[in-house]
Write an enzyme that holds these catalytic residues in place. Sequence first.
Site, PDB file in Angstrom:
ATOM      1  N   ASP A 101     -11.468  -8.688   7.039  1.00 15.78           N
ATOM      2  CA  ASP A 101     -12.777  -8.660   6.387  1.00 15.78           C
ATOM      3  C   ASP A 101     -13.400 -10.056   6.381  1.00 15.78           C
ATOM      4  OD1 ASP A 101     -12.378  -5.994   5.922  1.00 15.78           O
ATOM      5  OD2 ASP A 101     -12.793  -6.078   3.774  1.00 15.78           O
ATOM      6  N   LYS A 104       3.714 -15.210   4.244  1.00 18.29           N
ATOM      7  CA  LYS A 104       3.849 -16.098   3.087  1.00 18.29           C
ATOM      8  C   LYS A 104       5.332 -16.331   2.848  1.00 18.29           C
ATOM      9  CE  LYS A 104       1.915 -18.447  -0.273  1.00 18.29           C
ATOM     10  NZ  LYS A 104       1.276 -19.757   0.028  1.00 18.29           N
ATOM     11  N   TYR A 128       0.817  -1.206   0.000  1.00 15.14           N
ATOM     12  CA  TYR A 128       0.000   0.000   0.000  1.00 15.14           C
ATOM     13  C   TYR A 128       0.856   1.263   0.000  1.00 15.14           C
ATOM     14  CZ  TYR A 128      -4.024  -2.954   1.206  1.00 15.14           C
ATOM     15  OH  TYR A 128      -5.006  -3.900   1.201  1.00 15.14           O
ATOM     16  N   ASP A 130      -2.575 -18.283   3.069  1.00 13.10           N
ATOM     17  CA  ASP A 130      -3.613 -19.072   2.414  1.00 13.10           C
ATOM     18  C   ASP A 130      -4.212 -20.095   3.373  1.00 13.10           C
ATOM     19  OD1 ASP A 130      -1.083 -20.194   2.377  1.00 13.10           O
ATOM     20  OD2 ASP A 130      -1.278 -21.083   0.385  1.00 13.10           O
TER      21      ASP A 130
END
Length: 350
Positions: A246, A186, A136, A218
């Site tokens: 979320d 990850k 971001y 994941d």
Amino acid sequence: MPLIAVLPGDGIGPEVTTQARRVLEALDLGLTFEEAPVGGAAYMVSGRPLPEETLALAKRADAVLFGAIGDPRFEGLERRLRPEAALLGIRRELGLFANIRPATLFPALANASTLKPEVVAGLDIVVVRELTGDVYFGEKGHRQNAEGLRQGFDVMSYDEAEVERIAIVGFEMARRRKKKLCSVDKANVLETSQLWRDVVNETSLQYPDIALTHMYVDNAAMQLVRRPTDFDVIVTGNLFGDILSDQASMCAGSIGMLPSASLRAWSGDNGMYEPIHGSAPDIAGQGKANPCAAILSAAMLLRHSLNDEASAQRIEKAVSAALDKGARTADLGGSLSTQAMGDAVLAELV
């Protein structure tokens, strides 16, 4: 008297922040409020999503109550002028690097979750998300590759100091709860994540009382819907935290129920508090938005920035009591308007 900066923003932002402010005012804590435009609403009046006056207010306030930003009318603008640039700008300028996102299933909403009640019963998770790094905030842009094709790029990066400070927030949160911390990354494919894992492990030496585990993102996404109550505190990067929190919201019944706090220190001085949902322009102005996430964000404001645990719990108990009595907005399967839901919470404020 503590000053609360109210930045309603776009879409349903003004509707939900109005209800949160009503609840704060009902507590009669001697708070003062000052409002300023941000996001698309600010661009409409000043040509900038984050006017200097709005940023100055946020900096001098004791805490910021934020609504939501985003407006499809401005999607064609260059990125620095879009509403979302205001949120990133406030986080950067106030140094708000730690985002605390609790996902708690209120007992009355067990059937509102998309998961089976027996899977989500007792759900009480906190996602600690790093907020000022990752893709971001990394270098980004468009270019042409060797084959002459258009190519977009976003650089993901963290330095060890950025990882250590968010890891400390995660460990401190875990120490105040069940002493379990799951770090999500990850590391099997990303060098950024390998550094993340290394630094979290190094930081863990300061917290021998905390049980630390690691999980690839994941797998974490899968486990959140398979066995969500196995988690207690999750610490992760900006991108992964945005997605997982979320996802956790739907385990808790609705994204309209999840508050958040953005902090620059564990004590939370001058933090920013906002529901995790977006501006929802499709229902803006219709009185359909669930204000509970904004109201619960106000409770976090009292807890973290004003050190008023008793008042924070009053708000949380009022929300729970209203839900127990059947108060529901459309996202929860009910028919109450935004204001009626706020009225229901106010009626239970004791």
